[in-house]
Motif scaffolding. Structure first.
Motif, PDB file in Angstrom:
ATOM      1  N   VAL A  31      32.551  35.408  52.334  1.00  0.00           N
ATOM      2  CA  VAL A  31      33.149  35.068  51.041  1.00  0.00           C
ATOM      3  C   VAL A  31      33.229  36.297  50.140  1.00  0.00           C
ATOM      4  O   VAL A  31      34.266  36.578  49.527  1.00  0.00           O
ATOM      5  CB  VAL A  31      32.345  33.943  50.359  1.00  0.00           C
ATOM      6  CG1 VAL A  31      32.867  33.695  48.943  1.00  0.00           C
ATOM      7  CG2 VAL A  31      32.423  32.667  51.179  1.00  0.00           C
ATOM      8  N   LEU A  32      32.143  37.050  50.060  1.00  0.00           N
ATOM      9  CA  LEU A  32      32.141  38.249  49.222  1.00  0.00           C
ATOM     10  C   LEU A  32      33.191  39.250  49.695  1.00  0.00           C
ATOM     11  O   LEU A  32      33.926  39.826  48.885  1.00  0.00           O
ATOM     12  CB  LEU A  32      30.754  38.905  49.241  1.00  0.00           C
ATOM     13  CG  LEU A  32      29.628  38.128  48.565  1.00  0.00           C
ATOM     14  CD1 LEU A  32      28.323  38.918  48.636  1.00  0.00           C
ATOM     15  CD2 LEU A  32      29.974  37.804  47.129  1.00  0.00           C
ATOM     16  N   GLN A  36      36.479  40.316  47.341  1.00  0.00           N
ATOM     17  CA  GLN A  36      36.629  41.724  46.971  1.00  0.00           C
ATOM     18  C   GLN A  36      37.890  42.330  47.581  1.00  0.00           C
ATOM     19  O   GLN A  36      38.498  43.223  46.989  1.00  0.00           O
ATOM     20  CB  GLN A  36      35.388  42.494  47.393  1.00  0.00           C
ATOM     21  CG  GLN A  36      34.160  42.125  46.562  1.00  0.00           C
ATOM     22  CD  GLN A  36      32.863  42.657  47.123  1.00  0.00           C
ATOM     23  OE1 GLN A  36      32.783  43.057  48.284  1.00  0.00           O
ATOM     24  NE2 GLN A  36      31.814  42.664  46.299  1.00  0.00           N
ATOM     25  N   ALA A  37      38.305  41.817  48.741  1.00  0.00           N
ATOM     26  CA  ALA A  37      39.511  42.354  49.389  1.00  0.00           C
ATOM     27  C   ALA A  37      40.762  42.071  48.576  1.00  0.00           C
ATOM     28  O   ALA A  37      41.729  42.837  48.636  1.00  0.00           O
ATOM     29  CB  ALA A  37      39.660  41.767  50.793  1.00  0.00           C
ATOM     30  N   ALA A  40      38.748  41.381  43.490  1.00  0.00           N
ATOM     31  CA  ALA A  40      37.614  41.044  42.632  1.00  0.00           C
ATOM     32  C   ALA A  40      36.635  42.212  42.563  1.00  0.00           C
ATOM     33  O   ALA A  40      36.325  42.823  43.589  1.00  0.00           O
ATOM     34  CB  ALA A  40      36.895  39.806  43.157  1.00  0.00           C
ATOM     35  N   ASN A  41      36.146  42.519  41.354  1.00  0.00           N
ATOM     36  CA  ASN A  41      35.060  43.489  41.248  1.00  0.00           C
ATOM     37  C   ASN A  41      33.733  42.770  41.482  1.00  0.00           C
ATOM     38  O   ASN A  41      33.721  41.569  41.793  1.00  0.00           O
ATOM     39  CB  ASN A  41      35.090  44.200  39.889  1.00  0.00           C
ATOM     40  CG  ASN A  41      34.973  43.234  38.709  1.00  0.00           C
ATOM     41  OD1 ASN A  41      34.324  42.194  38.793  1.00  0.00           O
ATOM     42  ND2 ASN A  41      35.613  43.585  37.597  1.00  0.00           N
ATOM     43  N   GLN A  42      32.622  43.477  41.338  1.00  0.00           N
ATOM     44  CA  GLN A  42      31.325  42.882  41.654  1.00  0.00           C
ATOM     45  C   GLN A  42      31.055  41.636  40.813  1.00  0.00           C
ATOM     46  O   GLN A  42      30.641  40.594  41.341  1.00  0.00           O
ATOM     47  CB  GLN A  42      30.203  43.898  41.439  1.00  0.00           C
ATOM     48  CG  GLN A  42      28.814  43.341  41.729  1.00  0.00           C
ATOM     49  CD  GLN A  42      27.717  44.367  41.477  1.00  0.00           C
ATOM     50  OE1 GLN A  42      27.941  45.558  41.607  1.00  0.00           O
ATOM     51  NE2 GLN A  42      26.529  43.894  41.112  1.00  0.00           N
ATOM     52  N   ALA A  43      31.290  41.719  39.515  1.00  0.00           N
ATOM     53  CA  ALA A  43      31.021  40.585  38.633  1.00  0.00           C
ATOM     54  C   ALA A  43      31.944  39.410  38.948  1.00  0.00           C
ATOM     55  O   ALA A  43      31.517  38.243  38.937  1.00  0.00           O
ATOM     56  CB  ALA A  43      31.186  41.002  37.176  1.00  0.00           C
ATOM     57  N   LEU A  82      40.664  34.954  55.838  1.00  0.00           N
ATOM     58  CA  LEU A  82      42.094  35.198  55.620  1.00  0.00           C
ATOM     59  C   LEU A  82      42.304  36.138  54.440  1.00  0.00           C
ATOM     60  O   LEU A  82      43.203  36.984  54.459  1.00  0.00           O
ATOM     61  CB  LEU A  82      42.797  33.868  55.383  1.00  0.00           C
ATOM     62  CG  LEU A  82      44.313  33.887  55.242  1.00  0.00           C
ATOM     63  CD1 LEU A  82      44.898  32.632  55.853  1.00  0.00           C
ATOM     64  CD2 LEU A  82      44.745  33.982  53.786  1.00  0.00           C
ATOM     65  N   LEU A  83      41.470  36.002  53.404  1.00  0.00           N
ATOM     66  CA  LEU A  83      41.588  36.888  52.242  1.00  0.00           C
ATOM     67  C   LEU A  83      41.325  38.334  52.628  1.00  0.00           C
ATOM     68  O   LEU A  83      41.951  39.250  52.091  1.00  0.00           O
ATOM     69  CB  LEU A  83      40.613  36.459  51.145  1.00  0.00           C
ATOM     70  CG  LEU A  83      40.790  35.054  50.566  1.00  0.00           C
ATOM     71  CD1 LEU A  83      39.782  34.826  49.441  1.00  0.00           C
ATOM     72  CD2 LEU A  83      42.201  34.843  50.064  1.00  0.00           C
ATOM     73  N   VAL A  84      40.391  38.555  53.555  1.00  0.00           N
ATOM     74  CA  VAL A  84      40.132  39.917  54.024  1.00  0.00           C
ATOM     75  C   VAL A  84      41.398  40.503  54.623  1.00  0.00           C
ATOM     76  O   VAL A  84      41.750  41.665  54.369  1.00  0.00           O
ATOM     77  CB  VAL A  84      38.979  39.948  55.052  1.00  0.00           C
ATOM     78  CG1 VAL A  84      38.799  41.355  55.611  1.00  0.00           C
ATOM     79  CG2 VAL A  84      37.689  39.461  54.412  1.00  0.00           C
TER      80      VAL A  84
END
Length: 391
Positions: A31-32, A36-37, A40-43, A82-84
């Protein structure tokens, strides 16, 4: 209270806790990586993870309580993968969030409009599974490419995964994730000023969704299809195998609405649990099937407790050696890749369309701003209609 009465409560409660632990530890890294891919930034990634945890927890508790069935929900792990694959596309985080919202709305509509559900069911299973396998391929290669660049970090994770796989397969991925997190903690602790820079408290960051054709076709539609074909439909099948006829419409409306709500804080999609659903619906949740709904409620409550540490986990993951968390994510998806590929290529008469779908999805192809997952479906369906139906 007698020991028998205590067991009637303790077994389903413990089964729910285990369901949440296995679901969380097996795939949080995926998920992370996915969030991020797509910008999204860390927050924002921490917010998305927390939004997913809260919405799936609420949906699981409500559905289990109302239906008196062990209906567990989860984030869409294949959707995150898929987001990656969609990373690097020409749209930003706000547009990705807009695509999450559209995908959730489509899931909800399948519960409100039965013909839409039938339309999704009409997509050949082999093509849907081939698209998923192609999307997963690049991420599943990461553990082995990382072994050549950071062997001192990835090596222990692989060894633990293999050893636990031999003796307790269900816990192999959670164990590997735990080792990866342990290595990340040590790495962060060794940095001079790392501890002071970590944001450990979980919090939601609201996002204003934006909509673009590229994000809708590159994320929303493939995310919707993958979530339905690889999570919701199998999730229903798992429940039915244990004797539970879960309400399709109510489940899709609930998880779709939860996905829409979570999208405003960065969550990509929630759905019915598939693999982990068996932990709450099977014999491990107690001998009385009528009381296993308690495991669904317990699982949701456990997810909320896990949400309290989501900020710390994201912060630690961000400070870990580069490539470690994506490598752990790749390990988590090996089983899904194997089952998807086996299903996609099992029928010789549909193998050409499945192969073409797989290769396009794995290629990372982008044409006219549309991503590989979209073109993989188009290519596979064209071959299926023009060539294979004539055979």
């Amino acid at each position: 209270m007698s020991s028998v009465s205590t067991s009637r409560w303790s077994q389903p409660i413990l089964a729910g806790v285990i369901t949440a632990l296995v679901g969380y530890l097996s795939s949080f890294a995926v998920v992370l990586s996915g969030l991020q891919a797509v910008g999204a930034n860390q927050a924002q990634a921490a917010s998305g993870l927390l939004a997913l945890i809260l919405t799936q927890a609420v949906c699981g508790v409500v559905l289990s309580w109302i239906t008196r069935m062990p209906i567990t929900t989860a984030w869409s792990t294949p959707g995150a993968a898929l987001l990656v694959g969609a990373g690097g596309a020409q749209f930003g985080w706000n547009e990705a969030v807009g695509a999450f919202l559209v995908s959730g709305a489509l899931i909800m509509l399948t519960g409100l409009i039965p013909p839409l559900g039938r339309l999704i069911a009409a997509i050949p299973e082999k093509i849907a599974q081939a698209m998923l396998a192609g999307v997963l391929l690049q991420l599943c290669l990461v553990p082995f490419t990382a072994l050549g660049t950071i062997p001192q970090f990835v090596g222990p994770v692989l060894v633990v995964w293999l050893v636990v796989l031999a003796f307790a397969p269900r816990w192999s991925v959670p164990a590997a994730m735990a080792v990866a997190l342990g290595i990340a903690v040590v790495s962060v602790a060794m940095k001079d000023d790392a501890a002071g820079s970590l944001t450990l408290l979980p919090h939601l960051e609201w996002v204003v969704p934006q909509f673009s054709w590229e994000a809708i076709t590159g994320i929303a539609l493939p995310l919707f299809i993958v979530t339905m074909a690889s999570q919701n439909v199998p999730g229903m099948a798992v429940l039915k195998s244990f004797g539970y006829n879960a309400p399709w419409s109510a489940s899709m409306i609930a998880t779709g609405a939860g996905s829409v709500a979570g999208s405003f804080a960065g969550g990509h999609a929630i759905n019915l649990a598939a693999i982990s659903a068996a932990l709450a619906a099977g014999d491990e949740a107690g001998p009385d099937p009528a009381r296993r709904w308690i495991a669904g409620v317990s699982s949701g409550v456990s997810y909320i407790l896990l949400g309290l540490v989501s900020g710390a986990i994201v912060a630690i993951s961000a400070g870990s050696p580069e490539g470690l968390i994506p490598a752990a994510a790749g390990l988590a998806l090996l089983g899904t890749l194997g089952s998807s590929a086996a299903s996609a290529f099992s029928d010789p008469q549909q193998r050409l369309s499945a192969l073409l779908t797989f290769l396009i999805a794995a290629s990372g192809l982008t044409v006219a701003g549309l991503g590989a997952a979209f073109w993989a479906l188009v290519g596979g369906l064209v071959v299926r209609m023009l060539i294979e139906r004539r055979v």
